[in-house]
Structures are given as structure tokens and as C-alpha cells.
Design an enzyme around this catalytic site. Structure first.
Site, PDB file in Angstrom:
ATOM      1  N   HIS A 151     -31.998 -36.748  11.321  1.00  0.00           N
ATOM      2  CA  HIS A 151     -31.309 -36.438  12.580  1.00  0.00           C
ATOM      3  C   HIS A 151     -32.328 -36.187  13.668  1.00  0.00           C
ATOM      4  O   HIS A 151     -33.398 -35.612  13.426  1.00  0.00           O
ATOM      5  CB  HIS A 151     -30.375 -35.236  12.423  1.00  0.00           C
ATOM      6  CG  HIS A 151     -30.998 -34.058  11.749  1.00  0.00           C
ATOM      7  ND1 HIS A 151     -31.170 -33.985  10.385  1.00  0.00           N
ATOM      8  CD2 HIS A 151     -31.501 -32.905  12.260  1.00  0.00           C
ATOM      9  CE1 HIS A 151     -31.754 -32.839  10.081  1.00  0.00           C
ATOM     10  NE2 HIS A 151     -31.976 -32.163  11.207  1.00  0.00           N
ATOM     11  N   ASP A 193     -24.965 -29.267  18.089  1.00  0.00           N
ATOM     12  CA  ASP A 193     -25.504 -28.421  17.025  1.00  0.00           C
ATOM     13  C   ASP A 193     -24.708 -27.116  16.971  1.00  0.00           C
ATOM     14  O   ASP A 193     -24.377 -26.521  17.997  1.00  0.00           O
ATOM     15  CB  ASP A 193     -26.988 -28.131  17.290  1.00  0.00           C
ATOM     16  CG  ASP A 193     -27.701 -27.614  16.052  1.00  0.00           C
ATOM     17  OD1 ASP A 193     -28.574 -28.322  15.524  1.00  0.00           O
ATOM     18  OD2 ASP A 193     -27.373 -26.486  15.602  1.00  0.00           O
ATOM     19  N   ILE A 194     -24.428 -26.649  15.752  1.00  0.00           N
ATOM     20  CA  ILE A 194     -23.633 -25.437  15.572  1.00  0.00           C
ATOM     21  C   ILE A 194     -24.398 -24.182  16.016  1.00  0.00           C
ATOM     22  O   ILE A 194     -23.786 -23.147  16.315  1.00  0.00           O
ATOM     23  CB  ILE A 194     -23.193 -25.335  14.086  1.00  0.00           C
ATOM     24  CG1 ILE A 194     -21.929 -24.512  13.933  1.00  0.00           C
ATOM     25  CG2 ILE A 194     -24.320 -24.823  13.214  1.00  0.00           C
ATOM     26  CD1 ILE A 194     -21.317 -24.613  12.547  1.00  0.00           C
TER      27      ILE A 194
HETATM   28  P1  5GP Z   1     -33.027 -29.243  10.776  1.00  0.00           P
HETATM   29  O1  5GP Z   1     -33.359 -27.792  10.591  1.00  0.00           O
HETATM   30  O2  5GP Z   1     -32.735 -29.920   9.436  1.00  0.00           O
HETATM   31  O3  5GP Z   1     -34.022 -30.027  11.588  1.00  0.00           O
HETATM   32  O4  5GP Z   1     -31.703 -29.287  11.624  1.00  0.00           O
HETATM   33  C1  5GP Z   1     -30.428 -29.091  11.074  1.00  0.00           C
HETATM   34  C2  5GP Z   1     -29.547 -28.658  12.206  1.00  0.00           C
HETATM   35  O5  5GP Z   1     -28.199 -28.753  11.792  1.00  0.00           O
HETATM   36  C3  5GP Z   1     -29.758 -27.202  12.636  1.00  0.00           C
HETATM   37  O6  5GP Z   1     -30.146 -27.168  14.004  1.00  0.00           O
HETATM   38  C4  5GP Z   1     -28.417 -26.540  12.372  1.00  0.00           C
HETATM   39  O7  5GP Z   1     -28.065 -25.585  13.366  1.00  0.00           O
HETATM   40  C5  5GP Z   1     -27.458 -27.715  12.359  1.00  0.00           C
HETATM   41  N1  5GP Z   1     -26.288 -27.513  11.521  1.00  0.00           N
HETATM   42  C6  5GP Z   1     -26.265 -26.978  10.262  1.00  0.00           C
HETATM   43  N2  5GP Z   1     -25.007 -26.986   9.790  1.00  0.00           N
HETATM   44  C7  5GP Z   1     -24.226 -27.525  10.766  1.00  0.00           C
HETATM   45  C8  5GP Z   1     -22.819 -27.783  10.848  1.00  0.00           C
HETATM   46  O8  5GP Z   1     -22.042 -27.526   9.939  1.00  0.00           O
HETATM   47  N3  5GP Z   1     -22.371 -28.334  12.007  1.00  0.00           N
HETATM   48  C9  5GP Z   1     -23.213 -28.635  13.051  1.00  0.00           C
HETATM   49  N4  5GP Z   1     -22.654 -29.155  14.153  1.00  0.00           N
HETATM   50  N5  5GP Z   1     -24.546 -28.407  12.986  1.00  0.00           N
HETATM   51  C10 5GP Z   1     -25.041 -27.867  11.858  1.00  0.00           C
END
Ligand code: 5GP
Ligand code: ZN
Length: 117
Positions: free
Chosen positions: A103, A33-34
Site C-alpha cells: 500500500h 486510513d483508519i
Molecule cells: P503500514 O503500517 O503497514 O505501512 O500501514 C498500514 C495502515 O493501515 C496503517 O496506517 C493503519 O492505520 C491502516 N489500517 C489498519 N487497519 C485498518 C482498517 O481496518 N481500515 C483502514 N481504513 N485502515 C487500516
């Protein structure tokens, strides 16, 4: 479902956007995760574009099941299994979903509170 060229994670799968991959096979890929929320924070995603948990039906049971099995194998490889880890899916805005390609967050390396925030 077909890859979606506007989907961030489909673009990571295709290699168009770089990511630090820790695993990939024909069903799933996993990458760091970034914006990590724990010492280990890996996103484990199916190659198939499925937007949310609410879009699942029985046709996706195998791909989702295999993605979860892969997450557990990655957890074992990273030696998270003995101390414990979280495997989390956020669904929809109230739960904080920001990327609409299913995810699994694999989080480890620290203690986690319950209930979650
Ligand atoms: P959500 O909030 O949808 O459950 O999780 C999305 C996740 O994707 C977040 O934890 C966010 O930090 C991660 N994320 C967003 N953009 C990127 C990216 O460009 N690269 C990576 N490796 N992770 C990302
Ligand atoms: Zn996608």
C-alpha cells in the site's frame, strides 16, 4: 497473486470490511486510513495481493506503476499537488509495515519533516 482471505486489505477490496473509499477502478482502490497521520491520509492499494516490495518482480511492474499513477491523480483531485505531499511505502517491520498487502500512504495537508522518523 490470488486474493488472500486472511488479508485485511483483500477483505476491504471484497467489501467484507467497510472502508471510506475515495477511488476505485479495475487496478487499484484507495480509502481513508483508519488512523490518519495527516489531514489527508489515503491508502492506495493494488487489487492484486502482493505482500511487500520484496515480492515484486517485473510481472507486477504494470500494476504497481498504474497504482502509483492513480495515487498521483488522487493527490491532484484532492488538490495536494501544489503545496506538496508524501507518497510512502513501508517495507518490513523495521519500517513499520503492519499490513502485508502493498500500500502507498498518500499524506498531505501539513508540512513533513526530513529525515522521516
Ligand atoms: P503500514 O503500517 O503497514 O505501512 O500501514 C498500514 C495502515 O493501515 C496503517 O496506517 C493503519 O492505520 C491502516 N489500517 C489498519 N487497519 C485498518 C482498517 O481496518 N481500515 C483502514 N481504513 N485502515 C487500516
Ligand atoms: Zn491482500
Amino acid at each position: 497473486m490470488a486474493a488472500n482471505d486472511r488479508c485485511l486489505f483483500c477483505r476491504i477490496i471484497s467489501g467484507e470490511i467497510p472502508a471510506k473509499k475515495v477511488f476505485e477502478d479495475d487496478v487499484a482502490i484507495a480509502f481513508n486510513d483508519i488512523n490518519p497521520q495527516a489531514p489527508t491520509h489515503v491508502l492506495v492499494i493494488p487489487r492484486t495481493h502482493i505482500s511487500t516490495l520484496d515480492d515484486l518482480d517485473e510481472d507486477e511492474a504494470n500494476v504497481i506503476g498504474m497504482t502509483i499513477v492513480r495515487a498521483t491523480q488522487i493527490a491532484r483531485n484532492l488538490q495536494l499537488n501544489s503545496d506538496g505531499y508524501r507518497l510512502v511505502v513501508n517495507h518490513g517491520e523495521a519500517a513499520g509495515q503492519t499490513v502485508f498487502h502493498i500500500h502507498f500512504h498518500l499524506l498531505g495537508g501539513r508540512n513533513f519533516g526530513w529525515p522521516p522518523g
